[in-house]
Design a protein around this motif. Sequence first.
Motif, PDB file in Angstrom:
ATOM      1  N   THR A  50      10.765 138.783   8.723  1.00 30.08           N
ATOM      2  CA  THR A  50      10.757 137.539   7.964  1.00 30.08           C
ATOM      3  C   THR A  50      10.219 137.785   6.549  1.00 30.08           C
ATOM      4  O   THR A  50       9.727 138.871   6.243  1.00 30.08           O
ATOM      5  N   SER A  51      10.293 136.758   5.724  1.00 33.01           N
ATOM      6  CA  SER A  51       9.756 136.860   4.368  1.00 33.01           C
ATOM      7  C   SER A  51       8.254 137.156   4.395  1.00 33.01           C
ATOM      8  O   SER A  51       7.723 137.797   3.475  1.00 33.01           O
ATOM      9  N   ALA A  52       7.588 136.705   5.441  1.00 34.91           N
ATOM     10  CA  ALA A  52       6.142 136.917   5.565  1.00 34.91           C
ATOM     11  C   ALA A  52       5.799 138.255   6.205  1.00 34.91           C
ATOM     12  O   ALA A  52       4.620 138.595   6.322  1.00 34.91           O
ATOM     13  N   GLY A  53       6.817 138.992   6.629  1.00 31.99           N
ATOM     14  CA  GLY A  53       6.563 140.308   7.195  1.00 31.99           C
ATOM     15  C   GLY A  53       6.449 140.373   8.702  1.00 31.99           C
ATOM     16  O   GLY A  53       6.070 141.407   9.248  1.00 31.99           O
ATOM     17  N   VAL A  54       6.793 139.299   9.372  1.00 32.47           N
ATOM     18  CA  VAL A  54       6.765 139.313  10.835  1.00 32.47           C
ATOM     19  C   VAL A  54       8.008 140.053  11.343  1.00 32.47           C
ATOM     20  O   VAL A  54       9.127 139.739  10.942  1.00 32.47           O
ATOM     21  N   THR A  55       7.795 141.003  12.212  1.00 32.51           N
ATOM     22  CA  THR A  55       8.889 141.869  12.661  1.00 32.51           C
ATOM     23  C   THR A  55       9.248 141.640  14.120  1.00 32.51           C
ATOM     24  O   THR A  55       8.439 141.149  14.918  1.00 32.51           O
ATOM     25  N   ASN A  56      10.463 142.025  14.428  1.00 28.91           N
ATOM     26  CA  ASN A  56      10.961 141.950  15.797  1.00 28.91           C
ATOM     27  C   ASN A  56      11.880 143.146  16.019  1.00 28.91           C
ATOM     28  O   ASN A  56      12.667 143.486  15.123  1.00 28.91           O
ATOM     29  N   TYR A  57      11.764 143.788  17.195  1.00 30.69           N
ATOM     30  CA  TYR A  57      12.550 144.985  17.475  1.00 30.69           C
ATOM     31  C   TYR A  57      13.270 144.875  18.808  1.00 30.69           C
ATOM     32  O   TYR A  57      12.760 144.280  19.762  1.00 30.69           O
ATOM     33  N   ALA A  58      14.408 145.517  18.864  1.00 28.42           N
ATOM     34  CA  ALA A  58      15.064 145.692  20.149  1.00 28.42           C
ATOM     35  C   ALA A  58      14.215 146.646  20.984  1.00 28.42           C
ATOM     36  O   ALA A  58      13.580 147.560  20.445  1.00 28.42           O
ATOM     37  N   ASP A  59      14.215 146.437  22.291  1.00 30.37           N
ATOM     38  CA  ASP A  59      13.406 147.289  23.169  1.00 30.37           C
ATOM     39  C   ASP A  59      13.781 148.759  23.022  1.00 30.37           C
ATOM     40  O   ASP A  59      12.922 149.636  23.127  1.00 30.37           O
TER      41      ASP A  59
END
Length: 114
Positions: A50-59
Amino acid sequence: QVQLVESGGGLVQAGESLRLSCAASENIFGVMGWYRQAPGKQRELVATITSAGVTNYADSVKGRFTISRDNANYRVYLVMSSLRPEDTAVYYCHANNLGRYSYWGKGTLVTVSS
C-alpha cells in the motif's frame, strides 16, 4: 492514463537473486503490486504494497521475496531471493489508483534454470 514499465527480468540459476523494478508515469494513490503468469497457468498474485507500506505476499514467496516502494519516484520493487525453477514466469506490475483505476505493465520475463 497511467503507464507502468517493468524492468530487471532475466535468466538466473536456481538459488540466485533478482530485482525487478516498476516505474509509474505518475504517483499512485493506492496499492501497487506484482503478479506473475507461468506458461499454461493463470496470472497469480505475488506481492502487494500500500501507499503506507503495508505488504502482502503469496505463501509461495513468503520469506524469499521482498516488495518495496518509493513513492517519491513512483516506483515499486521486488527483490527475489532463493529463486526456484517454479518461479519462472512473466512478472507484471499492477497499480490500483484511487481505488477505482486498475493499470498493468507489459511484463518482464524471469527464467530460473535448475
